[in-house]
Design an enzyme around this catalytic site. Sequence first.
Site, mmCIF file in Angstrom:
data_model
loop_
_atom_site.group_PDB
_atom_site.id
_atom_site.type_symbol
_atom_site.label_atom_id
_atom_site.label_comp_id
_atom_site.label_asym_id
_atom_site.label_seq_id
_atom_site.Cartn_x
_atom_site.Cartn_y
_atom_site.Cartn_z
ATOM 1 N N THR A 177 0.875 -1.179 0.000
ATOM 2 C CA THR A 177 0.000 0.000 0.000
ATOM 3 C C THR A 177 0.908 1.223 0.000
ATOM 4 O O THR A 177 2.006 1.173 0.556
ATOM 5 C CB THR A 177 -0.871 -0.028 1.272
ATOM 6 O OG1 THR A 177 -1.811 -1.077 1.128
ATOM 7 C CG2 THR A 177 -1.609 1.285 1.514
ATOM 8 N N ARG A 193 -14.851 -6.269 -0.836
ATOM 9 C CA ARG A 193 -14.315 -5.814 0.464
ATOM 10 C C ARG A 193 -13.647 -4.436 0.319
ATOM 11 O O ARG A 193 -12.903 -4.183 -0.616
ATOM 12 C CB ARG A 193 -13.314 -6.844 0.976
ATOM 13 C CG ARG A 193 -12.604 -6.467 2.284
ATOM 14 C CD ARG A 193 -11.263 -5.842 2.058
ATOM 15 N NE ARG A 193 -10.486 -5.681 3.288
ATOM 16 C CZ ARG A 193 -9.357 -4.987 3.364
ATOM 17 N NH1 ARG A 193 -8.875 -4.392 2.304
ATOM 18 N NH2 ARG A 193 -8.721 -4.890 4.501
ATOM 19 N N GLY A 246 -11.212 -1.685 2.456
ATOM 20 C CA GLY A 246 -10.342 -1.597 3.632
ATOM 21 C C GLY A 246 -10.359 -0.213 4.265
ATOM 22 O O GLY A 246 -11.287 0.578 4.074
ATOM 23 N N ASP A 247 -9.307 0.064 5.017
ATOM 24 C CA ASP A 247 -9.220 1.337 5.755
ATOM 25 C C ASP A 247 -8.727 2.502 4.896
ATOM 26 O O ASP A 247 -8.954 3.659 5.237
ATOM 27 C CB ASP A 247 -8.250 1.168 6.935
ATOM 28 C CG ASP A 247 -6.846 0.795 6.456
ATOM 29 O OD1 ASP A 247 -6.725 -0.165 5.652
ATOM 30 O OD2 ASP A 247 -5.880 1.458 6.866
ATOM 31 N N GLY A 282 -1.632 -1.480 6.726
ATOM 32 C CA GLY A 282 -1.711 -2.637 7.612
ATOM 33 C C GLY A 282 -3.045 -3.339 7.455
ATOM 34 O O GLY A 282 -3.758 -3.121 6.459
ATOM 35 N N GLY A 323 -6.438 -3.719 7.396
ATOM 36 C CA GLY A 323 -7.438 -2.653 7.331
ATOM 37 C C GLY A 323 -8.610 -2.780 8.280
ATOM 38 O O GLY A 323 -9.101 -1.775 8.808
HETATM 39 N N1 ASP Z 1 -4.579 -1.274 4.691
HETATM 40 C C1 ASP Z 1 -4.761 -1.972 3.455
HETATM 41 C C2 ASP Z 1 -6.114 -2.614 3.461
HETATM 42 O O1 ASP Z 1 -6.470 -3.220 4.454
HETATM 43 C C3 ASP Z 1 -3.708 -3.009 3.173
HETATM 44 C C4 ASP Z 1 -2.279 -2.610 3.492
HETATM 45 O O2 ASP Z 1 -2.014 -1.510 3.899
HETATM 46 O O3 ASP Z 1 -1.376 -3.457 3.296
HETATM 47 O O4 ASP Z 1 -6.783 -2.591 2.467
#
Ligand code: ASP
Length: 332
Positions: free
Chosen positions: A192, A220, A222-223, A244, A246
């Site tokens: 990311t 899905r 994520g964050d 990270g 999410g």
């Molecule tokens: N945060 C991202 C998500 O969960 C993935 C990542 O940062 O590696 O989509």
Amino acid sequence: MFRPLFFSLLSIILFIQCSRNSTNQEQTPYNFALAIHGGAGNLDCNDLDSLEQHAYRMAINSALNAGVQVLNQGGSACDAVVEVVCYLEDNPLFNAGKGAVFTNKGTIELDASIMRGLDLNAGAVASVSNIKNPIKAALRVMDSSKHVLLAGSGASEFAQTQHLELVEQQYYFTTKSYQRYLKAREDDKQGTVGCVALDKYGNLCAGTSTGGMSNKKYGRIGDSPIIGAGTYANNATCGISATGHGEFFIRYNVAHDISALMEYKELTLEQAAQVVILEKLVKEGANGGVVCLDTYGRPAMVFNTTGMFRGYANSEGDRIVRLFKESQVKSK
Ligand code: ASP
């Protein structure tokens, strides 16, 4: 008789002057600063050969160069964030734009967001599959719509009205990422991308872009496109971009929590980031990290994994590029 008095007065004045100067020096904001990440994960120098490590370092360096050039020429923090994130989205080494990971259906779904610290305005797109640079679409949502988050085909239609470049799904594929997908669907690619910038006008901006988690369920989100979870900026506190797992970053409202700890508990940025990433998330077994800048352009780059690709540069010529857990970047 006046001599001792004169010298005592002189030394008091000198002492006050000196302490003022040193306080001012400590508090002087950098003219501009930039912190970036290319994802966090549990890998160390044994997982990447020296050529691969070199490629990631070069990419982080080039991304810093791109942002520094914008800020040096008087561009805004948001201009710099978009420039840096576009560079990383176009670079197949990372899990954003070209080179993004696949869903469990073998498709690509991208998330991105941006937030401006001056007015707390924000824009984001989620689950988009034909926008070349999702961060540009997030910027347009912020600046040219009255919404904060657009998803799926609605976001694509909006991007089209904004004359943003659209691409076929094949554009995002790289042979390497597709082979990884076929070989090990549970394999998680780190990568990311995110950027926080402080411009010479004293404004902060943060942005994040991702393909999400490898083999994520189709649909899905994520964050990364969630303001307060993966991205946050407030000129009163700090700018943050996260990477990270999410689901935890959403539930713990990670980026906003760091800002709130500064605002309400008066923690420094480094302290606030450590509480959230090294205490709260670790208790939950949640992996990840953040890059942040405070209002003076001082960085905190905190992660609870063995690696986080990261870089920092400022107007004084300081520069840091790191991939793995070494001594964490300390504020000056
Ligand atoms: N945060 C991202 C998500 O969960 C993935 C990542 O940062 O590696 O989509």
